[in-house]
Design a protein around this motif. Structure first.
Motif, PDB file in Angstrom:
ATOM      1  N   ARG A  58       7.440  38.159 -33.426  1.00  0.00           N
ATOM      2  CA  ARG A  58       7.404  37.233 -32.295  1.00  0.00           C
ATOM      3  C   ARG A  58       6.198  37.514 -31.405  1.00  0.00           C
ATOM      4  N   SER A  59       5.942  38.782 -31.112  1.00  0.00           N
ATOM      5  CA  SER A  59       4.820  39.116 -30.231  1.00  0.00           C
ATOM      6  C   SER A  59       3.478  38.793 -30.884  1.00  0.00           C
ATOM      7  N   ALA A  60       3.425  38.847 -32.225  1.00  0.00           N
ATOM      8  CA  ALA A  60       2.198  38.522 -32.946  1.00  0.00           C
ATOM      9  C   ALA A  60       2.016  37.022 -33.123  1.00  0.00           C
ATOM     10  N   GLY A  61       2.985  36.228 -32.684  1.00  0.00           N
ATOM     11  CA  GLY A  61       2.893  34.781 -32.813  1.00  0.00           C
ATOM     12  C   GLY A  61       3.151  34.271 -34.212  1.00  0.00           C
ATOM     13  N   LYS A  62       3.779  35.093 -35.058  1.00  0.00           N
ATOM     14  CA  LYS A  62       4.046  34.678 -36.435  1.00  0.00           C
ATOM     15  C   LYS A  62       5.250  33.738 -36.526  1.00  0.00           C
ATOM     16  N   LEU A  63       6.271  34.001 -35.721  1.00  0.00           N
ATOM     17  CA  LEU A  63       7.498  33.212 -35.775  1.00  0.00           C
ATOM     18  C   LEU A  63       7.927  32.847 -34.364  1.00  0.00           C
ATOM     19  N   ARG A  64       8.567  31.684 -34.237  1.00  0.00           N
ATOM     20  CA  ARG A  64       9.170  31.281 -32.975  1.00  0.00           C
ATOM     21  C   ARG A  64      10.439  30.510 -33.298  1.00  0.00           C
ATOM     22  N   VAL A  65      11.580  30.960 -32.810  1.00  0.00           N
ATOM     23  CA  VAL A  65      12.842  30.255 -33.017  1.00  0.00           C
ATOM     24  C   VAL A  65      12.983  29.187 -31.940  1.00  0.00           C
ATOM     25  N   LEU A  66      13.284  27.970 -32.364  1.00  0.00           N
ATOM     26  CA  LEU A  66      13.382  26.835 -31.462  1.00  0.00           C
ATOM     27  C   LEU A  66      14.776  26.237 -31.518  1.00  0.00           C
ATOM     28  N   GLY A  67      15.336  25.934 -30.372  1.00  0.00           N
ATOM     29  CA  GLY A  67      16.585  25.191 -30.302  1.00  0.00           C
ATOM     30  C   GLY A  67      16.253  23.724 -30.083  1.00  0.00           C
ATOM     31  N   LEU A  68      16.421  22.898 -31.101  1.00  0.00           N
ATOM     32  CA  LEU A  68      16.000  21.497 -31.067  1.00  0.00           C
ATOM     33  C   LEU A  68      17.211  20.566 -31.144  1.00  0.00           C
ATOM     34  N   THR A  69      16.984  19.298 -30.825  1.00  0.00           N
ATOM     35  CA  THR A  69      18.085  18.334 -30.811  1.00  0.00           C
ATOM     36  C   THR A  69      17.889  17.263 -31.873  1.00  0.00           C
ATOM     37  N   ASP A  70      19.005  16.828 -32.441  1.00  0.00           N
ATOM     38  CA  ASP A  70      18.996  15.758 -33.428  1.00  0.00           C
ATOM     39  C   ASP A  70      18.949  14.424 -32.685  1.00  0.00           C
ATOM     40  N   PRO A  71      17.884  13.653 -32.831  1.00  0.00           N
ATOM     41  CA  PRO A  71      17.769  12.407 -32.064  1.00  0.00           C
ATOM     42  C   PRO A  71      18.878  11.408 -32.369  1.00  0.00           C
ATOM     43  N   LEU A  72      19.328  11.365 -33.623  1.00  0.00           N
ATOM     44  CA  LEU A  72      20.370  10.408 -33.983  1.00  0.00           C
ATOM     45  C   LEU A  72      21.678  10.691 -33.252  1.00  0.00           C
ATOM     46  N   ARG A  73      21.968  11.966 -33.001  1.00  0.00           N
ATOM     47  CA  ARG A  73      23.217  12.307 -32.303  1.00  0.00           C
ATOM     48  C   ARG A  73      23.126  11.991 -30.816  1.00  0.00           C
ATOM     49  N   LEU A  74      21.910  11.789 -30.312  1.00  0.00           N
ATOM     50  CA  LEU A  74      21.726  11.448 -28.907  1.00  0.00           C
ATOM     51  C   LEU A  74      21.406   9.972 -28.702  1.00  0.00           C
TER      52      LEU A  74
END
Length: 341
Positions: A58-74
């Protein structure tokens, strides 16, 4: 790091993560908020080892976990937009598009004269959006076309690592968040969010592994309420977790987008078959004559040729194929970060 032989050039190429880091990335792709104890149990390492590897990546910028939303459910709509530009204009226009909050996956393609991206709108229409209000009047924009996304065959919380990752089915089962009928039902009524939900989701979009205490402090909710609401949003299908990778982690030497014209009677069958191809990173049904869209990732141009002639050519109901190589990604699935672009 892994070394593989590019059969098109005969070169040995060093790319990506170590085997141990790839296993961790695969675990996070399955469940971005899995605890280090759960990850350690699945991978057969200690909690400390799992936490240390994640902190380093994470500190090296290799990976980033994202909490995203499903547009169809909204009740939102996603448009796959193609913008053809005058020579030398695509980079500056694409950079401006990447900075917008309603865009994701902004890519330069076709020799740097075309931009492909996703545009998300509230509700079903395109009124007062980037597409109608800004792009057609932008100097050096030659043409704009938009294709409404109808159904995702492969994407969102699934990535190429889902297909190529090292974890066994037993390890995947230990990490998987259980699906519910509501999570996968496209016809379900849209979920209504309140201001607290939207603030929580905005925070998770930037750091999907943010601790409940941090989220509680930022939202004014209690940690137990934060945990409960995250579970409810996941269960309803609104919230999912994806991993954003630095380009040198997963991207191979040749990436391209496919626009396929499929007999409508065979579209579902062709989409499912395309989604199963190991080369495919994203596949969806869209509106327009080319009704099946995909993003493809292969080690070399000769292997892309082989993929087209051996795998794509066998898709049921295929009428026409158009391709465009991707030269640069200006924005991925999450919020824009200047350093990444």
């Amino acid at each position: 790091m892994k070394t593989y032989l590019d059969t098109g050039t005969g070169r040995s190429v060093v790319r990506g993560l170590s085997d141990e880091d790839t296993a961790l990335a695969h675990a996070l792709q399955i469940n971005g908020r899995a605890s280090f104890r759960e990850i350690a149990e699945a991978l057969g390492v200690s909690d400390q080892t799992a936490a240390r590897r994640w902190a380093r990546l994470r500190s090296a910028g290799k990976l980033r976990v994202l909490g995203l939303t499903d547009p169809l459910r909204l009740g939102d709509t996603v448009w796959t937009v193609r913008v053809r530009c005058a020579p030398d204009a695509a980079l500056s226009i694409g950079a401006a598009m990447a900075r917008r909050t309603d865009t994701t996956w902004v890519n330069l393609s076709s020799g740097g004269t075309e931009i492909n991206c996703s545009v998300r709108t509230r509700g079903p229409g395109l009124e007062e959006t980037l597409l109608l209000e800004k792009l057609p009047r932008t100097p050096q924009v030659v043409d704009v076309s938009a294709h409404c996304l109808l159904h995702v065959y492969f994407g969102q919380d699934l990535s190429p690592l889902t297909k190529r990752g090292p974890l066994t089915p037993e390890q995947v089962a230990l990490l998987a968040f259980p699906e519910t009928p509501e999570r996968v039902a496209e016809a379900a009524s849209p979920v209504v969010l309140d201001d607290g939900d939207r603030l929580l989701l905005d925070l998770l979009a930037r750091d999907g592994r943010a601790a409940p205490g941090e989220l509680a402090a930022a939202t004014g909710l209690s940690p137990s309420t934060v945990r409960r609401r995250i579970t409810e949003l996941r269960t309803s299908g609104v919230l999912y977790f994806d991993v954003e990778y630095h380009p040198d982690v997963l991207h191979r030497d040749f990436r391209a987008v496919l626009w396929l014209e499929i007999d409508p009677a065979r579209l579902a069958e062709a989409g499912a078959a395309l989604a199963a191809h190991p080369e495919v990173a994203f596949a969806a049904a869209v509106t327009g004559t080319a009704n099946l869209f995909a993003s493809v990732d292969v080690p070399s141009a000769p292997l892309f040729y082989r993929y087209l002639t051996e795998s794509v050519a066998k898709l049921p109901g295929l009428r026409h194929t158009a391709t465009a190589p991707i030269h640069r990604t200006l924005k991925g699935p999450g919020p824009y970060l200047q350093a990444r672009a």
